[in-house]
Scaffold this motif. Structure first.
Motif, PDB file in Angstrom:
ATOM      1  N   GLN A  73     -13.437 -14.098  -1.553  1.00  0.00           N
ATOM      2  CA  GLN A  73     -13.713 -12.926  -0.727  1.00  0.00           C
ATOM      3  C   GLN A  73     -12.435 -12.158  -0.434  1.00  0.00           C
ATOM      4  OE1 GLN A  73     -16.263 -13.803   2.755  1.00  0.00           O
ATOM      5  NE2 GLN A  73     -16.808 -15.707   1.731  1.00  0.00           N
ATOM      6  N   ALA A  74     -11.361 -12.861  -0.142  1.00  0.00           N
ATOM      7  CA  ALA A  74     -10.076 -12.203   0.119  1.00  0.00           C
ATOM      8  C   ALA A  74      -9.554 -11.531  -1.142  1.00  0.00           C
ATOM      9  CB  ALA A  74      -9.061 -13.220   0.647  1.00  0.00           C
ATOM     10  N   ARG A  75      -9.791 -12.154  -2.291  1.00  0.00           N
ATOM     11  CA  ARG A  75      -9.358 -11.542  -3.553  1.00  0.00           C
ATOM     12  C   ARG A  75     -10.123 -10.240  -3.803  1.00  0.00           C
ATOM     13  NH1 ARG A  75      -9.404 -15.794  -6.400  1.00  0.00           N
ATOM     14  NH2 ARG A  75      -7.151 -16.139  -6.394  1.00  0.00           N
ATOM     15  N   ALA A  76     -11.402 -10.224  -3.464  1.00  0.00           N
ATOM     16  CA  ALA A  76     -12.184  -8.994  -3.612  1.00  0.00           C
ATOM     17  C   ALA A  76     -11.671  -7.903  -2.666  1.00  0.00           C
ATOM     18  CB  ALA A  76     -13.657  -9.289  -3.337  1.00  0.00           C
ATOM     19  N   ALA A  77     -11.256  -8.290  -1.466  1.00  0.00           N
ATOM     20  CA  ALA A  77     -10.713  -7.317  -0.519  1.00  0.00           C
ATOM     21  C   ALA A  77      -9.425  -6.695  -1.059  1.00  0.00           C
ATOM     22  CB  ALA A  77     -10.458  -7.982   0.835  1.00  0.00           C
ATOM     23  N   VAL A  78      -8.601  -7.487  -1.760  1.00  0.00           N
ATOM     24  CA  VAL A  78      -7.375  -6.941  -2.367  1.00  0.00           C
ATOM     25  C   VAL A  78      -7.724  -5.918  -3.440  1.00  0.00           C
ATOM     26  CG1 VAL A  78      -5.365  -7.513  -3.774  1.00  0.00           C
ATOM     27  CG2 VAL A  78      -5.977  -8.964  -1.846  1.00  0.00           C
ATOM     28  N   LEU A  79      -8.723  -6.224  -4.275  1.00  0.00           N
ATOM     29  CA  LEU A  79      -9.142  -5.272  -5.306  1.00  0.00           C
ATOM     30  C   LEU A  79      -9.632  -3.969  -4.678  1.00  0.00           C
ATOM     31  CD1 LEU A  79     -11.048  -7.623  -7.789  1.00  0.00           C
ATOM     32  CD2 LEU A  79      -8.760  -6.638  -8.055  1.00  0.00           C
ATOM     33  N   GLU A  80     -10.347  -4.097  -3.569  1.00  0.00           N
ATOM     34  CA  GLU A  80     -10.837  -2.906  -2.879  1.00  0.00           C
ATOM     35  C   GLU A  80      -9.680  -2.065  -2.358  1.00  0.00           C
ATOM     36  OE1 GLU A  80     -13.775  -1.776   0.884  1.00  0.00           O
ATOM     37  OE2 GLU A  80     -13.141  -3.846   0.529  1.00  0.00           O
ATOM     38  N   SER A 101       0.113  -0.059   2.986  1.00  0.00           N
ATOM     39  CA  SER A 101       0.164  -1.061   4.058  1.00  0.00           C
ATOM     40  C   SER A 101      -1.147  -1.845   4.132  1.00  0.00           C
ATOM     41  CB  SER A 101       0.444  -0.378   5.399  1.00  0.00           C
ATOM     42  OG  SER A 101       1.732   0.186   5.420  1.00  0.00           O
ATOM     43  N   LEU A 102      -2.281  -1.146   3.999  1.00  0.00           N
ATOM     44  CA  LEU A 102      -3.571  -1.836   4.001  1.00  0.00           C
ATOM     45  C   LEU A 102      -3.691  -2.772   2.806  1.00  0.00           C
ATOM     46  CD1 LEU A 102      -5.926   1.098   5.091  1.00  0.00           C
ATOM     47  CD2 LEU A 102      -5.155  -0.848   6.475  1.00  0.00           C
ATOM     48  N   ARG A 103      -3.154  -2.332   1.657  1.00  0.00           N
ATOM     49  CA  ARG A 103      -3.160  -3.212   0.480  1.00  0.00           C
ATOM     50  C   ARG A 103      -2.297  -4.443   0.739  1.00  0.00           C
ATOM     51  NH1 ARG A 103       0.604  -1.381  -4.142  1.00  0.00           N
ATOM     52  NH2 ARG A 103       1.964  -2.046  -2.418  1.00  0.00           N
ATOM     53  N   ASN A 104      -1.127  -4.246   1.323  1.00  0.00           N
ATOM     54  CA  ASN A 104      -0.247  -5.384   1.616  1.00  0.00           C
ATOM     55  C   ASN A 104      -0.900  -6.342   2.606  1.00  0.00           C
ATOM     56  OD1 ASN A 104       1.652  -4.232  -0.065  1.00  0.00           O
ATOM     57  ND2 ASN A 104       2.824  -3.286   1.590  1.00  0.00           N
ATOM     58  N   ALA A 105      -1.625  -5.789   3.585  1.00  0.00           N
ATOM     59  CA  ALA A 105      -2.325  -6.644   4.538  1.00  0.00           C
ATOM     60  C   ALA A 105      -3.381  -7.487   3.828  1.00  0.00           C
ATOM     61  CB  ALA A 105      -2.968  -5.790   5.627  1.00  0.00           C
ATOM     62  N   ALA A 106      -4.115  -6.869   2.908  1.00  0.00           N
ATOM     63  CA  ALA A 106      -5.138  -7.613   2.170  1.00  0.00           C
ATOM     64  C   ALA A 106      -4.505  -8.689   1.289  1.00  0.00           C
ATOM     65  CB  ALA A 106      -5.967  -6.653   1.322  1.00  0.00           C
TER      66      ALA A 106
END
Length: 479
Positions: A78-85, A156-161
């Motif tokens: 799920q976290a990996r999918a959030a990074v792709l998003e 920044s949002l990408r780095n957080a993910a």
């Protein structure tokens, strides 16, 4: 001038450095006399730390089938999918679009008058005559939207993910160390209960023999009914303890099976708790290595970084946002003309927007992100303190329980000798029934306590291995 002021105001929000309260540095040692060695048993693979082949097989099964571990793996996905998003948000979105619409314009509207006037022009051909009753509008092509990341908000949002993805991976490792420790703890508990049940059954035979002797002595006038009742009560108590222990064995065995992701079944195991061994030298290394080894410390550190990136994104939300919306395709008011060269259209719209009034939502999000970042910082410091405390306690526990176990074994040997002497004296009548009952009860309690202490000693070794972050670095065998 207004735009310049907005940019300057927003820049103050994002360029303000993130700061955290000063933290107490890690100690250089665990405050326990130990060799000054950076080597730690946490570096050992779990199948090297544990020498019991039965336990190794149980842990191997649990790592493949445990449902907590499988859930942790899905949290990673799920976290990996959030990074792709979040990565996708940095790139333009392109959509294939096909639309069809119909409009009826009034005679006294701009479009209605314009279409009527256009149809009277001598400069248009037959294909350019606009239908004035119902005017169709057909479009087929590509439309795109792209927010240009001028101030790094999306990055920044990408780095957080990405930080949370790494944190969930550390969380999965934490589950691995927990599963290994729980399987080992339940296994040692099961062996302890087996040992205690055998102790109860062995002592029950001694107590029943003493009861029979007392009954015979009563018939001969050498003992009273009170003595018989006291011995009978002791036998009943021991039988009751045996049944309680059997139930605990059932509960522990089913718990161990659940850890291995399966339904209850009997678990084959050694007959003697004394056969179980752990490494004799339990080295802990230095506290600074916990930051690198313990999954919960690494997880807290990565969550701190992720929340810091969220705070950067919340600050960047005060700055102007540039959005581009290009399109390309074919557009016509008759479907038969849609694919003619004259129907090709293209365009781009750029917009710059910045919040001016009612920025409460942005301030609230910034304040929330600031508080969350500080909360994660304190959680990180707390995790460090907890890790050092756990290692310190288990290090001392290993040494103290080892000394206690040596003395308890001597106590058991002494009490067993006392029971043998009391039994011999019972035949000759030189020992009272209270002396015999006291000796038998004392040796039973001491033997049960010895098994508990041996189990605690083993659990301390497992707790130290877990506290040092051991076990997660061993590859899991795939089925």
């Amino acid at each position: 001038m207004l735009a310049t002021s907005l940019v300057a105001l927003g820049a103050c929000q994002i360029t303000a450095p993130r700061s955290y309260p000063a933290a107490t540095p890690l100690p250089t040692t665990y405050g326990y006399p130990a060799p000054n060695d950076s080597t730690s048993i946490g570096d050992l693979a779990w199948n090297q730390f544990f020498a019991d082949k039965t336990l190794i097989g149980l842990i191997d099964t649990a790592l493949q089938q445990n449902l907590d571990l499988r859930q942790a793996s899905q949290r990673v996905e799920q976290a990996r999918a959030a990074v792709l998003e979040r990565r996708g948000a940095l790139l333009p979105s392109v959509n294939a679009t096909g639309t069809a619409g119909f409009d009826r314009y009034g005679r006294y509207t701009l479009n209605g008058v314009g279409n009527f006037d256009t149809n009277l022009s001598q400069n248009i051909d037959a294909n350019q005559v606009v239908p004035t009753g119902f005017t169709p509008d057909y479009f087929l092509g590509l439309r795109s939207t792209w927010e240009v990341d001028l101030w790094g908000r999306l990055r920044s949002l990408r780095n957080a993910a990405q930080g949370r993805l790494l944190a969930t991976e550390q969380g999965r490792r934490l589950v691995i160390t927990s599963v290994i420790a729980e399987v080992a703890n339940n296994y040692y508990e099961l062996l302890t209960l087996d040992n205690q049940l055998a102790t109860l059954q062995r002592n029950l035979l001694l107590q029943e023999r003493a009861l029979e002797i007392t009954k015979v002595q009563k018939l001969a006038g050498r003992a009273t009914e009170l003595a018989v009742q006291q011995f009978q009560a002791q036998v009943l108590r021991t039988r009751s303890l045996a049944y309680e222990t059997k139930q605990r064995i059932v509960e522990n065995e089913t718990q161990l099976n659940q850890l291995m992701g399966r339904y209850p079944r009997r678990i084959a195991r050694p007959a003697e708790l004394a056969e179980v061994q752990v490494p004799k030298r339990l080295l802990a290394g230095v506290p600074s290595r916990l930051v690198l080894r313990r999954p919960d410390v690494r997880q807290a550190e990565l969550n701190l970084a992720a929340n810091g990136a969220d705070l950067d994104a919340a600050r960047a939300a005060f700055l102007p946002a540039l959005t581009l919306t290009p399109y390309v395709g074919v557009n016509a008011f008759r479907s038969s003309l849609l694919f003619q060269p004259g129907s090709v259209v293209a365009g781009i719209l750029g917009g710059l927007s910045a919040p001016i009034l009612n920025r409460r939502a942005l301030r609230a999000e910034r304040n929330r992100a600031t508080a969350a970042s500080l909360e994660t910082y304190y959680a990180y410091q707390q995790t460090l303190q907890t890790s050092v405390r756990e290692v310190t306690n288990t290090l001392r526990g290993v040494a103290n329980y080892d000394s206690a176990l040596t003395l308890r074994r001597q106590e058991v040997v002494t009490l067993r000798r006392a029971v043998d002497i009391a039994t011999d004296l019972q035949y000759t009548g030189y020992a009272t029934y209270l002396e015999i009952i006291t000796a038998q009860r004392s040796v039973l309690d001491a033997e049960l306590s010895l098994a508990e202490l041996r189990r605690t000693q083993l659990l301390q070794a497992v707790a130290l291995y877990r506290a040092l972050g051991g076990g997660w670095n061993t590859p899991v065998r795939q089925q």
